[in-house]
Design a protein around this motif. Structure first.
Motif, PDB file in Angstrom:
ATOM      1  N   ALA A  96       0.836  -1.208   0.000  1.00 53.91           N
ATOM      2  CA  ALA A  96       0.000   0.000   0.000  1.00 53.91           C
ATOM      3  C   ALA A  96       0.869   1.256   0.000  1.00 53.91           C
ATOM      4  O   ALA A  96       0.563   2.242  -0.688  1.00 53.91           O
ATOM      5  N   MET A  97       1.960   1.257   0.765  1.00 52.98           N
ATOM      6  CA  MET A  97       2.877   2.392   0.749  1.00 52.98           C
ATOM      7  C   MET A  97       3.467   2.596  -0.639  1.00 52.98           C
ATOM      8  O   MET A  97       3.719   3.722  -1.064  1.00 52.98           O
ATOM      9  N   ALA A  98       3.669   1.494  -1.345  1.00 57.95           N
ATOM     10  CA  ALA A  98       4.198   1.585  -2.705  1.00 57.95           C
ATOM     11  C   ALA A  98       3.198   2.206  -3.671  1.00 57.95           C
ATOM     12  O   ALA A  98       3.569   2.634  -4.767  1.00 57.95           O
ATOM     13  N   GLN A  99       1.933   2.245  -3.274  1.00 55.71           N
ATOM     14  CA  GLN A  99       0.892   2.867  -4.091  1.00 55.71           C
ATOM     15  C   GLN A  99       0.584   4.291  -3.637  1.00 55.71           C
ATOM     16  O   GLN A  99      -0.232   4.966  -4.243  1.00 55.71           O
ATOM     17  N   CYS A 100       1.212   4.732  -2.569  1.00 51.89           N
ATOM     18  CA  CYS A 100       0.939   6.055  -1.996  1.00 51.89           C
ATOM     19  C   CYS A 100       1.887   7.079  -2.593  1.00 51.89           C
ATOM     20  O   CYS A 100       3.107   6.970  -2.451  1.00 51.89           O
ATOM     21  N   GLY A 101       1.341   8.069  -3.264  1.00 50.51           N
ATOM     22  CA  GLY A 101       2.163   9.086  -3.888  1.00 50.51           C
ATOM     23  C   GLY A 101       2.628  10.142  -2.900  1.00 50.51           C
ATOM     24  O   GLY A 101       2.055  10.317  -1.814  1.00 50.51           O
ATOM     25  N   LEU A 102       3.681  10.847  -3.260  1.00 51.48           N
ATOM     26  CA  LEU A 102       4.198  11.940  -2.435  1.00 51.48           C
ATOM     27  C   LEU A 102       3.207  13.092  -2.428  1.00 51.48           C
ATOM     28  O   LEU A 102       2.803  13.587  -3.473  1.00 51.48           O
ATOM     29  N   ASP A 103       2.801  13.514  -1.233  1.00 49.01           N
ATOM     30  CA  ASP A 103       1.768  14.533  -1.075  1.00 49.01           C
ATOM     31  C   ASP A 103       2.356  15.749  -0.360  1.00 49.01           C
ATOM     32  O   ASP A 103       2.803  15.659   0.783  1.00 49.01           O
ATOM     33  N   ASP A 104       2.338  16.898  -1.049  1.00 48.05           N
ATOM     34  CA  ASP A 104       2.883  18.121  -0.466  1.00 48.05           C
ATOM     35  C   ASP A 104       2.137  18.550   0.795  1.00 48.05           C
ATOM     36  O   ASP A 104       2.686  19.265   1.642  1.00 48.05           O
ATOM     37  N   ASN A 105       0.905  18.119   0.928  1.00 50.65           N
ATOM     38  CA  ASN A 105       0.081  18.534   2.077  1.00 50.65           C
ATOM     39  C   ASN A 105       0.259  17.648   3.300  1.00 50.65           C
ATOM     40  O   ASN A 105      -0.286  17.957   4.363  1.00 50.65           O
ATOM     41  N   GLU A 106       0.980  16.550   3.138  1.00 43.68           N
ATOM     42  CA  GLU A 106       1.228  15.647   4.262  1.00 43.68           C
ATOM     43  C   GLU A 106       2.572  16.000   4.890  1.00 43.68           C
ATOM     44  O   GLU A 106       3.623  15.840   4.281  1.00 43.68           O
ATOM     45  N   ARG A 107       2.515  16.489   6.119  1.00 46.89           N
ATOM     46  CA  ARG A 107       3.734  16.957   6.777  1.00 46.89           C
ATOM     47  C   ARG A 107       4.771  15.842   6.930  1.00 46.89           C
ATOM     48  O   ARG A 107       5.976  16.079   6.766  1.00 46.89           O
TER      49      ARG A 107
END
Length: 354
Positions: free
Chosen positions: A138-149
């Motif tokens: 699942a982490m491998a499917q999670c994109g980098l999010d500028d809003n996630e600190r």
């Protein structure tokens, strides 16, 4: 100056200002009460508005302060480094339901391959470890999010550790290319590995035993003739490790240790160690990367235990020149870097860096 509310500036107050070129940021002036003295010393009565000249001076101070604090860093870049365990705890509690929907649990085999796998292949992953396996995918499917600190702290920690800098850096810019990403935005290079790609880099630089190896590899990546894109290479190794997990090549080791993510991290480091040794002692260049990545994939899938033992020896003895730098078996399969998000697509031709 004559009297008035401002009065004359006392010598000891003038001495508190540093010489030109060594001036403190505006926040330091405010904190020490010097901004008020500066205004009064210019002949302004206390509480009067700052003149245009002083306003411009204040803006210049603030610009200096911004530069000194790290080129206009975001709040994430000014945060302390994040440990791997802290980042992992975040993902363990985060809502990854949408990411989990994209995960294909296992690479399915058909016909004779399925029969051979059943009788001679590695064992299935034990049920109690399935949840950890699904979290990794699942982490491998999670994109980098500028809003996630936490995402931003991970990115900044990697930058600080590799560059040995105490300051953070802007979210976008050419400095990421210097670390070995393809462009100004690291997020574009994480297709197929997602945040797991960054998490494995984080493990590499935050584990006390792995950091010397990570720094040695990063140093080699900056070599005049043997240079290579460090972060892109790291992402490719993470893709290989993900594929090995999906094909159940790591189940025996995971079952033995009763861990999944720790095994993935150690195998990632072990694969990077093998790449480093071959690259350094055989004087490889980017032109050799395709063949080396093929060989690395074969070793990761077929001989993970051997790779892990090599890493253990490194931890115990440090970096050594291998007795047979050209060792390793010939790869039997074409490398596939499409990642778990595109399991149906097959790459043809020679493997290459993404």
């Amino acid at each position: 100056m004559s009297g008035g509310a401002g009065g004359s500036e006392r010598p000891e107050e003038r001495q508190r200002f540093p010489p030109p070129g060594k001036s403190p940021p505006i926040s330091a002036l405010r904190q020490n009460g010097l901004l008020q003295v500066f205004v009064q010393g210019a002949g302004q009565p206390a509480g009067a508005e700052i003149s245009e000249e002083l306003r411009r001076a204040q803006e210049e101070w603030e610009a200096v302060e911004e530069i000194q604090s790290g080129l206009g860093e975001t709040s994430a870049s000014t945060s302390p480094p994040i440990s791997f365990n802290e980042a992992l705890q975040y993902f363990q509690t985060a809502d990854l339901s949408e990411c989990r929907k994209k995960v294909q649990a296992t690479v399915r085999r058909q016909g004779l391959a399925a029969l051979v796998r059943f009788f001679f292949g590695p064992p299935r992953l034990q049920p109690q470890l399935q949840g950890e396996r699904e979290l990794a995918l699942a982490m491998a499917q999670c994109g980098l999010d500028d809003n996630e600190r936490v995402h931003m702290r991970i990115l900044q920690t990697i930058y600080k550790k590799l560059t040995c800098s105490r300051l953070g850096c802007p979210r976008y810019g050419a400095h990421w290319e210097e670390l070995g990403f393809q462009g100004a935005d690291p997020g574009t290079d994480l297709r197929g590995t997602g945040m797991l790609g960054l998490m494995q880099m984080l493990y590499f630089v935050m584990d006390a035993q792995m950091l010397p190896l990570a720094q040695e590899i990063f140093k080699l990546s900056q070599h005049e003739t043997q240079n290579f894109p460090f972060c892109i290479m790291s992402v490719n190794i993470t893709r290989i490790v993900i594929q090995a997990l999906r094909e159940e090549c790591l189940s025996r080791e995971c079952n033995r240790r009763q861990q999944v993510i720790a095994v993935l991290n150690d195998l990632y480091a072990a694969a990077f160690l093998q790449l480093y040794r071959l690259w350094k002692w055989q004087h490889k260049t980017v032109a050799d990367s395709g063949f080396l990545l093929k060989e690395l994939e074969f070793s990761t899938k077929k001989k993970p235990k051997q790779l892990l033992k090599s890493l253990e020896a490194y931890v115990n003895r440090g970096l050594q020149c291998p007795s047979s730098a050209s060792g390793g078996s010939r790869p039997h399969e074409e490398i596939n870097f499409t990642g778990i998000c595109d399991p149906q697509v097959e790459l043809e031709g020679e493997a290459r860096l993404i």
